[in-house]
Design a protein around this motif. Sequence first.
Motif, PDB file in Angstrom:
ATOM      1  N   VAL A 203       1.118  -1.060  -0.031  1.00  0.00           N
ATOM      2  CA  VAL A 203       0.001  -0.090   0.113  1.00  0.00           C
ATOM      3  C   VAL A 203       1.012   1.280   0.045  1.00  0.00           C
ATOM      4  O   VAL A 203       1.724   1.258   0.810  1.00  0.00           O
ATOM      5  CB  VAL A 203      -0.820   0.130   1.141  1.00  0.00           C
ATOM      6  CG1 VAL A 203      -1.656   1.284   1.320  1.00  0.00           C
ATOM      7  CG2 VAL A 203      -1.592  -0.987   1.302  1.00  0.00           C
ATOM      8  N   VAL A 204       0.693   2.051  -1.021  1.00  0.00           N
ATOM      9  CA  VAL A 204       1.889   3.310  -1.293  1.00  0.00           C
ATOM     10  C   VAL A 204       0.910   4.411  -1.349  1.00  0.00           C
ATOM     11  O   VAL A 204      -0.040   4.659  -2.158  1.00  0.00           O
ATOM     12  CB  VAL A 204       2.439   2.970  -2.469  1.00  0.00           C
ATOM     13  CG1 VAL A 204       3.462   4.232  -2.765  1.00  0.00           C
ATOM     14  CG2 VAL A 204       3.306   1.657  -2.330  1.00  0.00           C
ATOM     15  N   ASP A 205       1.346   5.563  -0.363  1.00  0.00           N
ATOM     16  CA  ASP A 205       0.735   6.734  -0.587  1.00  0.00           C
ATOM     17  C   ASP A 205       1.555   7.513  -1.697  1.00  0.00           C
ATOM     18  O   ASP A 205       2.628   7.392  -1.806  1.00  0.00           O
ATOM     19  CB  ASP A 205       1.106   7.607   0.686  1.00  0.00           C
ATOM     20  CG  ASP A 205       0.534   8.819   0.925  1.00  0.00           C
ATOM     21  OD1 ASP A 205      -0.427   9.164   0.132  1.00  0.00           O
ATOM     22  OD2 ASP A 205       0.755   9.633   1.764  1.00  0.00           O
ATOM     23  N   LEU A 206       0.504   8.114  -2.446  1.00  0.00           N
ATOM     24  CA  LEU A 206       1.110   8.807  -3.549  1.00  0.00           C
ATOM     25  C   LEU A 206       2.006  10.039  -3.115  1.00  0.00           C
ATOM     26  O   LEU A 206       3.243  10.211  -3.862  1.00  0.00           O
ATOM     27  CB  LEU A 206      -0.127   9.456  -4.411  1.00  0.00           C
ATOM     28  CG  LEU A 206       0.268  10.176  -5.729  1.00  0.00           C
ATOM     29  CD1 LEU A 206       0.973   9.031  -6.666  1.00  0.00           C
ATOM     30  CD2 LEU A 206      -0.954  10.694  -6.443  1.00  0.00           C
ATOM     31  N   LYS A 207       1.763  10.748  -2.150  1.00  0.00           N
ATOM     32  CA  LYS A 207       2.519  12.042  -1.921  1.00  0.00           C
ATOM     33  C   LYS A 207       3.479  11.860  -0.577  1.00  0.00           C
ATOM     34  O   LYS A 207       2.782  11.631   0.434  1.00  0.00           O
ATOM     35  CB  LYS A 207       1.681  13.253  -1.906  1.00  0.00           C
ATOM     36  CG  LYS A 207       2.517  14.360  -1.597  1.00  0.00           C
ATOM     37  CD  LYS A 207       1.476  15.616  -1.430  1.00  0.00           C
ATOM     38  CE  LYS A 207       2.386  17.006  -1.493  1.00  0.00           C
ATOM     39  NZ  LYS A 207       1.815  17.828  -0.403  1.00  0.00           N
TER      40      LYS A 207
ATOM     41  N   VAL B 251      -2.337   2.099  -4.745  1.00  0.00           N
ATOM     42  CA  VAL B 251      -1.753   3.393  -4.399  1.00  0.00           C
ATOM     43  C   VAL B 251      -2.928   4.087  -3.624  1.00  0.00           C
ATOM     44  O   VAL B 251      -4.172   4.074  -4.146  1.00  0.00           O
ATOM     45  CB  VAL B 251      -1.627   4.173  -5.638  1.00  0.00           C
ATOM     46  CG1 VAL B 251      -1.091   5.832  -5.466  1.00  0.00           C
ATOM     47  CG2 VAL B 251      -0.324   3.540  -6.456  1.00  0.00           C
ATOM     48  N   LEU B 252      -2.879   4.704  -2.541  1.00  0.00           N
ATOM     49  CA  LEU B 252      -3.734   5.539  -1.834  1.00  0.00           C
ATOM     50  C   LEU B 252      -3.282   7.221  -2.139  1.00  0.00           C
ATOM     51  O   LEU B 252      -2.090   7.589  -2.150  1.00  0.00           O
ATOM     52  CB  LEU B 252      -3.592   5.440  -0.356  1.00  0.00           C
ATOM     53  CG  LEU B 252      -4.260   3.991   0.017  1.00  0.00           C
ATOM     54  CD1 LEU B 252      -4.126   4.220   1.609  1.00  0.00           C
ATOM     55  CD2 LEU B 252      -5.599   3.740   0.052  1.00  0.00           C
ATOM     56  N   THR B 253      -4.271   8.157  -2.324  1.00  0.00           N
ATOM     57  CA  THR B 253      -4.063   9.427  -2.375  1.00  0.00           C
ATOM     58  C   THR B 253      -5.105  10.473  -1.824  1.00  0.00           C
ATOM     59  O   THR B 253      -6.275  10.234  -2.200  1.00  0.00           O
ATOM     60  CB  THR B 253      -3.479   9.799  -3.641  1.00  0.00           C
ATOM     61  OG1 THR B 253      -3.058  11.116  -3.917  1.00  0.00           O
ATOM     62  CG2 THR B 253      -4.715   9.656  -4.899  1.00  0.00           C
ATOM     63  N   GLY B 254      -4.774  11.405  -1.376  1.00  0.00           N
ATOM     64  CA  GLY B 254      -5.586  12.532  -1.062  1.00  0.00           C
ATOM     65  C   GLY B 254      -5.895  13.655  -2.384  1.00  0.00           C
ATOM     66  O   GLY B 254      -6.500  14.639  -1.922  1.00  0.00           O
ATOM     67  N   PHE B 255      -4.860  13.474  -3.273  1.00  0.00           N
ATOM     68  CA  PHE B 255      -4.780  14.269  -4.246  1.00  0.00           C
ATOM     69  C   PHE B 255      -5.055  13.297  -5.693  1.00  0.00           C
ATOM     70  O   PHE B 255      -4.354  13.324  -6.615  1.00  0.00           O
ATOM     71  CB  PHE B 255      -3.219  14.764  -4.447  1.00  0.00           C
ATOM     72  CG  PHE B 255      -3.098  15.462  -3.234  1.00  0.00           C
ATOM     73  CD1 PHE B 255      -3.304  16.953  -3.194  1.00  0.00           C
ATOM     74  CD2 PHE B 255      -2.333  14.857  -2.177  1.00  0.00           C
ATOM     75  CE1 PHE B 255      -2.768  17.539  -2.246  1.00  0.00           C
ATOM     76  CE2 PHE B 255      -1.930  15.505  -1.183  1.00  0.00           C
ATOM     77  CZ  PHE B 255      -2.200  17.066  -1.212  1.00  0.00           C
ATOM     78  N   ALA B 256      -6.257  12.506  -5.748  1.00  0.00           N
ATOM     79  CA  ALA B 256      -6.767  12.002  -6.977  1.00  0.00           C
ATOM     80  C   ALA B 256      -6.821  12.378  -8.170  1.00  0.00           C
ATOM     81  O   ALA B 256      -7.265  13.600  -8.179  1.00  0.00           O
ATOM     82  CB  ALA B 256      -7.851  10.975  -6.570  1.00  0.00           C
ATOM     83  N   SER B 257      -5.985  11.989  -9.113  1.00  0.00           N
ATOM     84  CA  SER B 257      -6.519  12.750 -10.473  1.00  0.00           C
ATOM     85  C   SER B 257      -6.226  11.597 -11.385  1.00  0.00           C
ATOM     86  O   SER B 257      -5.537  10.467 -11.281  1.00  0.00           O
ATOM     87  CB  SER B 257      -5.611  13.793 -10.589  1.00  0.00           C
ATOM     88  OG  SER B 257      -4.053  13.242 -11.206  1.00  0.00           O
TER      89      SER B 257
ATOM     90  N   PRO C 252     -10.527   9.375   1.943  1.00  0.00           N
ATOM     91  CA  PRO C 252     -10.135   8.198   2.738  1.00  0.00           C
ATOM     92  C   PRO C 252     -10.658   6.904   2.469  1.00  0.00           C
ATOM     93  O   PRO C 252     -11.852   6.701   1.893  1.00  0.00           O
ATOM     94  CB  PRO C 252     -10.999   8.828   3.891  1.00  0.00           C
ATOM     95  CG  PRO C 252     -12.220   9.503   3.452  1.00  0.00           C
ATOM     96  CD  PRO C 252     -11.683  10.219   2.231  1.00  0.00           C
ATOM     97  N   SER C 253      -9.695   6.047   2.643  1.00  0.00           N
ATOM     98  CA  SER C 253      -9.888   4.611   2.220  1.00  0.00           C
ATOM     99  C   SER C 253      -9.724   3.589   3.691  1.00  0.00           C
ATOM    100  O   SER C 253      -8.671   4.238   4.330  1.00  0.00           O
ATOM    101  CB  SER C 253      -9.289   4.051   1.138  1.00  0.00           C
ATOM    102  OG  SER C 253      -9.591   4.677   0.041  1.00  0.00           O
ATOM    103  N   ASN C 254     -10.491   2.757   3.683  1.00  0.00           N
ATOM    104  CA  ASN C 254      -9.931   1.943   4.904  1.00  0.00           C
ATOM    105  C   ASN C 254      -9.579   0.603   4.540  1.00  0.00           C
ATOM    106  O   ASN C 254      -9.268   0.407   3.219  1.00  0.00           O
ATOM    107  CB  ASN C 254     -11.335   1.806   5.872  1.00  0.00           C
ATOM    108  CG  ASN C 254     -12.370   0.850   5.043  1.00  0.00           C
ATOM    109  OD1 ASN C 254     -12.272   0.321   4.242  1.00  0.00           O
ATOM    110  ND2 ASN C 254     -13.757   1.539   5.372  1.00  0.00           N
ATOM    111  N   THR C 255      -9.244  -0.530   5.548  1.00  0.00           N
ATOM    112  CA  THR C 255      -8.825  -1.701   5.268  1.00  0.00           C
ATOM    113  C   THR C 255      -9.593  -2.404   4.285  1.00  0.00           C
ATOM    114  O   THR C 255      -9.239  -3.268   3.544  1.00  0.00           O
ATOM    115  CB  THR C 255      -8.544  -2.235   6.557  1.00  0.00           C
ATOM    116  OG1 THR C 255      -7.675  -1.422   7.475  1.00  0.00           O
ATOM    117  CG2 THR C 255      -7.606  -3.602   6.306  1.00  0.00           C
ATOM    118  N   ASP C 256     -10.919  -2.130   4.511  1.00  0.00           N
ATOM    119  CA  ASP C 256     -11.753  -3.029   3.521  1.00  0.00           C
ATOM    120  C   ASP C 256     -11.607  -2.696   2.038  1.00  0.00           C
ATOM    121  O   ASP C 256     -11.608  -3.500   1.396  1.00  0.00           O
ATOM    122  CB  ASP C 256     -13.134  -2.721   4.160  1.00  0.00           C
ATOM    123  CG  ASP C 256     -13.847  -3.477   5.454  1.00  0.00           C
ATOM    124  OD1 ASP C 256     -12.765  -4.412   5.748  1.00  0.00           O
ATOM    125  OD2 ASP C 256     -14.538  -2.999   6.092  1.00  0.00           O
TER     126      ASP C 256
END
Length: 181
Positions: free
Chosen positions: A56-60, A85-91, A110-114
């Motif tokens: 699980v990788v944060d984009l920023k 990939v997880l991000t608060g800056f989705a594009s 926000p995304s959770n484990t599920d």
Amino acid sequence: MTPMTAERLLLIVEDDADFARTLCRSFERRGYTVLLASRLEEVEALLRDRSPGYAVVDLKLNGEASGLACVQTLHDHDAAMLIVVLTGFASIATAVEAIKLGACHYLAKPSNTDDIEAAFGRAAGTTEVELTKRSSSIKTLEWERIHEMLAETGFNISEAARRLGMHRRTLARKLGKQQVK
């Protein structure tokens, strides 16, 4: 030390320590063995000894490397690894690049484990995704262009603003209004 199997070994690359700990505990309760990293250098060091099956990788990320560089490193290490990939800056631009570099899924925070575990299960993709009938608004197109430029500049707001032909404070204000928390 016994070698770890890739079956349930998960690497979380996240620079927000609180969020990383929360994800770590949640995945450990689901039976995963979790490794944590906050920078590309830490990812590279972990990959010398271990080979996770999931990431699980944060984009920023803080520092010079973006999460996209981590995705590329992870995919180069093991092309079969399932990377979300997880991000608060989705594009769209960063989603496309993440998939090209080897991510199997891209989720907005926000995304959770599920959500993340479901994304691992949907790695192959599906043709059943509903297509929308409406076209993109000017505001959406602007937002996409801003995030495309942010990705190109490694999330450097000053350089992105310069390339977009706007003042840095204007760009920062636009990001503050739209940022997913």
